[in-house]
Scaffold this active site. Structure first.
Site, mmCIF file in Angstrom:
data_model
loop_
_atom_site.group_PDB
_atom_site.id
_atom_site.type_symbol
_atom_site.label_atom_id
_atom_site.label_comp_id
_atom_site.label_asym_id
_atom_site.label_seq_id
_atom_site.Cartn_x
_atom_site.Cartn_y
_atom_site.Cartn_z
ATOM 1 N N ASP A 73 0.886 -1.497 0.157
ATOM 2 C CA ASP A 73 0.017 0.027 -0.134
ATOM 3 C C ASP A 73 0.759 1.326 -0.053
ATOM 4 O OD1 ASP A 73 -3.142 0.909 0.407
ATOM 5 O OD2 ASP A 73 -1.582 1.952 1.764
ATOM 6 N N THR A 74 0.219 2.200 -0.670
ATOM 7 C CA THR A 74 1.208 3.076 -0.819
ATOM 8 C C THR A 74 0.378 4.742 -0.493
ATOM 9 O OG1 THR A 74 2.907 2.324 -2.374
ATOM 10 C CG2 THR A 74 2.561 4.845 -2.780
#
Length: 195
Positions: A73-74
């Site tokens: 996840d970013t």
């Protein structure tokens, strides 16, 4: 080195993450997780991306216990506030105007769950934007690029025009810090293929 022997699954539909894994010589398949993203409002950004990465990997690993599963996840973080994917054009404009002329952080959490071990790490890159000219901002918002990306920009695309300086891992800003990921995958018995 021998080619990758273990089954590797990317728990993400992100075409950028698939391209980066392929570029790094990691043969993999894609099985997106069913995890719904969202902060509980009390998490620090690195705790948040770490938790989501782990939840995504665990969701897919439950039905693929023989595989090495990569969840990720970013987020973009500006002054402690998490900027995820924009909801619409106005949201994208607001994000980019806030990022204009400022330094922000890009955090990517990566979780790797395999049959023998689990790993989790978070990579941070510092990005400084120019003062974005109004004409560039309007043109960028007219494109499709901002709307499926954290912070409403893609550094690997036209959004790269906004970057004045970058400190850290470029690929982390794209969505997957490749070198630390591949080094961790090797501890799971997965080696890159140099074609």
């Amino acid at each position: 080195m021998k080619p990758t022997q273990k089954r590797v699954i990317l728990a993400s539909m992100s075409p950028r993450r698939t391209e980066l894994l392929t570029q790094a010589g990691i043969l993999h398949e894609v099985i997106p997780s069913n995890v719904i993203e969202g902060t509980n409002g009390r998490e620090h950004p690195d705790e948040y991306v770490g938790r989501l990465a782990r939840e995504k990997a665990m969701d897919v690993a439950r039905n693929n216990r023989d595989a090495v599963v990569v969840g990720s996840d970013t987020v973009v973080v500006l002054d402690g506030a998490i900027l995820e994917k924009p909801k619409d054009r106005d949201d994208a404009r607001d994000m980019l105007q806030r990022l204009s002329g400022a330094m922000h952080e890009v955090l990517t959490g990566v979780s790797i769950i395999g049959p023998e071990r689990q790993d989790l790490f978070v990579t941070t890159t510092h990005v400084t934007f120019i003062d974005i000219p109004d004409a560039w901002l309007d043109g960028y918002l007219d494109s499709t690029e901002p709307y499926d990306k954290a912070g409403a920009y893609g550094i690997q695309g036209s959004g790269g025009l906004f970057v004045e300086r970058l400190e850290g891992d470029f690929y982390n800003v794209v969505g997957l810090p490749i070198r630390p990921l591949v080094e961790t995958l090797e501890r799971h018995g997965v080696a890159p293929r140099f074609l």
